[in-house]
Design an enzyme around this catalytic site. Structure first.
Site, PDB file in Angstrom:
ATOM      1  N   ARG A   3      16.149  20.271  24.100  1.00 10.53           N
ATOM      2  CA  ARG A   3      15.477  20.662  25.337  1.00 10.53           C
ATOM      3  C   ARG A   3      14.282  21.500  24.968  1.00 10.53           C
ATOM      4  O   ARG A   3      14.392  22.426  24.171  1.00 10.53           O
ATOM      5  CB  ARG A   3      16.376  21.544  26.191  1.00 10.53           C
ATOM      6  CG  ARG A   3      17.471  20.851  26.906  1.00 10.53           C
ATOM      7  CD  ARG A   3      18.245  21.926  27.675  1.00 10.53           C
ATOM      8  NE  ARG A   3      19.507  21.444  28.179  1.00 10.53           N
ATOM      9  CZ  ARG A   3      19.649  20.774  29.308  1.00 10.53           C
ATOM     10  NH1 ARG A   3      18.604  20.520  30.054  1.00 10.53           N
ATOM     11  NH2 ARG A   3      20.821  20.370  29.704  1.00 10.53           N
TER      12      ARG A   3
ATOM     13  N   PRO B 157      15.320  13.614  37.476  1.00 10.51           N
ATOM     14  CA  PRO B 157      15.178  14.157  38.835  1.00 10.51           C
ATOM     15  C   PRO B 157      15.940  15.470  38.992  1.00 10.51           C
ATOM     16  O   PRO B 157      17.060  15.609  38.548  1.00 10.51           O
ATOM     17  CB  PRO B 157      15.759  13.066  39.720  1.00 10.51           C
ATOM     18  CG  PRO B 157      16.624  12.241  38.857  1.00 10.51           C
ATOM     19  CD  PRO B 157      16.145  12.411  37.447  1.00 10.51           C
TER      20      PRO B 157
END
Ligand SMILES: [Zn+2]
Length: 277
Positions: free
Chosen positions: A260, A2
Site C-alpha cells: 500500500r 471503490p
C-alpha cells in the site's frame, strides 16, 4: 478501488436507473463468475435473480445492497479493490472482464459486474449477518456522530491511518481516502492514536466528513452515469508522490508498506515515527 464516495454515487445512479425494474435474465461468465458469485440461499443465484424486481439499492460501508422483490432477498456486493459496475446498452465496450451480467428491458440495458482481478464478491442472501465481514462492520463514515467517533477510536491502538481503514472502527474508508482525510486534518498517517489530542481527534472527524462529502460532489460531477469510471484527479496527496503539496508546496512523500502506498506532506502533517522518510 471503490471507496465510500464512489460507491455512494454508484448507489445514486443505480437507484435512479434500476429501482422498480425487473431483471429479465442473468448471465454468469463460466470463468470468473463462479469465483465472484456466492449463493448463500442454496436456491440458485441465477434462479433467484431472474424475474426479480429491484426494490432498492443501498450502501453500507463498502457494500452495495440490492433488495429484490418479491423474495426480499439481498444481493450484497463487496467490490473489494478491483470490482466495478458498468451500466450500458448491450454490446457496449466492456470496461474490463465481465463476470456477471443482469439484463434489463425497456430500454435494453445491462448491469455488468467487472473485476480485473476477481477479488470482489456478490452474495445472494436472506440474512446479511451471514455475509463475511458484514456483521463486524462499524458505523458508516458518513453517519457516525462525533461522540461515537471519539468513543470508538479509544478502543483501537496503533497508527491512525491503519485505524481509519479498519472497517470495524468505521466503514467506507480505504487507503486512498485515508490519505486525503489525514492531509485535510493535518495529521501524520503514522501518528499513534494514543498521541492524538482531543482537538486533533475533533479535526480528524471534521476532516473525514468534509473530505468524503466534497469527494461525493466531485465524483458525481465527473462520473455522471458512467459508473465504471474512477475519477480521482481531484486528489490532493494520494498517488501524488513527488508532486507539490497543494497547500504549502512541499514535495509530497510516498512510502510503500504491505503493497500500500501512503502519501502525505511532511510540512502540513508533521511528526509521526520516522519510517523511511
Ligand atoms: Zn503541505
Amino acid at each position: 478501488m471503490p471507496e465510500l464516495p464512489e460507491l455512494e454515487v454508484v448507489r445514486e445512479v443505480l437507484t435512479r436507473r434500476l429501482v422498480g425494474r425487473r431483471i429479465e435474465s442473468v448471465t454468469v461468465a463460466p470463468k470468473g463468475g463462479p469465483i465472484v458469485v456466492r449463493d448463500l440461499t442454496g436456491r440458485g443465484f441465477v434462479e433467484c435473480l431472474t424475474d426479480a424486481e429491484i426494490q432498492s439499492v443501498a450502501r453500507r460501508g463498502k457494500f452495495l445492497l440490492f433488495t429484490l422483490s418479491p423474495s426480499s432477498l439481498t444481493l450484497a456486493v463487496n467490490p473489494k479493490l478491483t470490482g466495478r459496475f458498468q451500466l450500458c446498452p448491450p454490446g457496449a465496450k466492456k470496461a474490463g472482464p465481465v463476470h456477471v451480467t443482469l439484463h434489463f428491458r425497456q430500454p435494453e440495458e445491462e448491469l455488468r459486474y467487472v473485476d480485473q482481478k476477481t477479488m470482489g464478491q456478490m452474495y445472494l442472501t436472506g440474512d446479511l449477518a451471514g455475509v463475511p465481514t458484514f456483521a463486524e462492520m462499524g458505523p458508516d463514515a458518513l453517519e457516525i456522530s462525533p461522540e461515537d467517533f471519539r468513543q470508538r477510536l479509544r478502543a483501537h491502538r496503533g497508527e491512525i491511518k491503519g485505524i481509519l481503514i479498519r472497517a470495524p472502527f468505521v466503514a467506507g474508508i480505504g487507503n486512498a481516502y485515508a490519505d486525503e482525510i489525514l492531509w485535510q486534518a493535518r495529521i501524520h498517517p503514522y501518528r499513534k492514536r494514543t498521541s492524538l489530542s482531543p482537538e486533533e481527534t475533533e479535526h480528524l472527524y471534521q476532516a473525514m466528513q468534509a473530505t468524503l462529502r466534497e469527494a461525493i460532489t466531485k465524483v458525481r460531477q465527473e462520473m455522471g452515469d458512467d459508473i465504471h469510471l474512477k475519477p480521482r484527479d481531484f486528489f490532493a496527496v494520494h498517488m501524488r508522490g513527488g508532486q507539490d503539496c497543494p497547500r504549502c508546496g512541499t514535495t509530497i512523500s510516498a512510502i510503500t508498506a504491505n503493497q500500500r502506498v501512503t502519501n502525505f506532506c511532511r510540512t502540513c502533517q508533521p511528526g509521526g515515527l520516522i519510517r523511511g522518510m
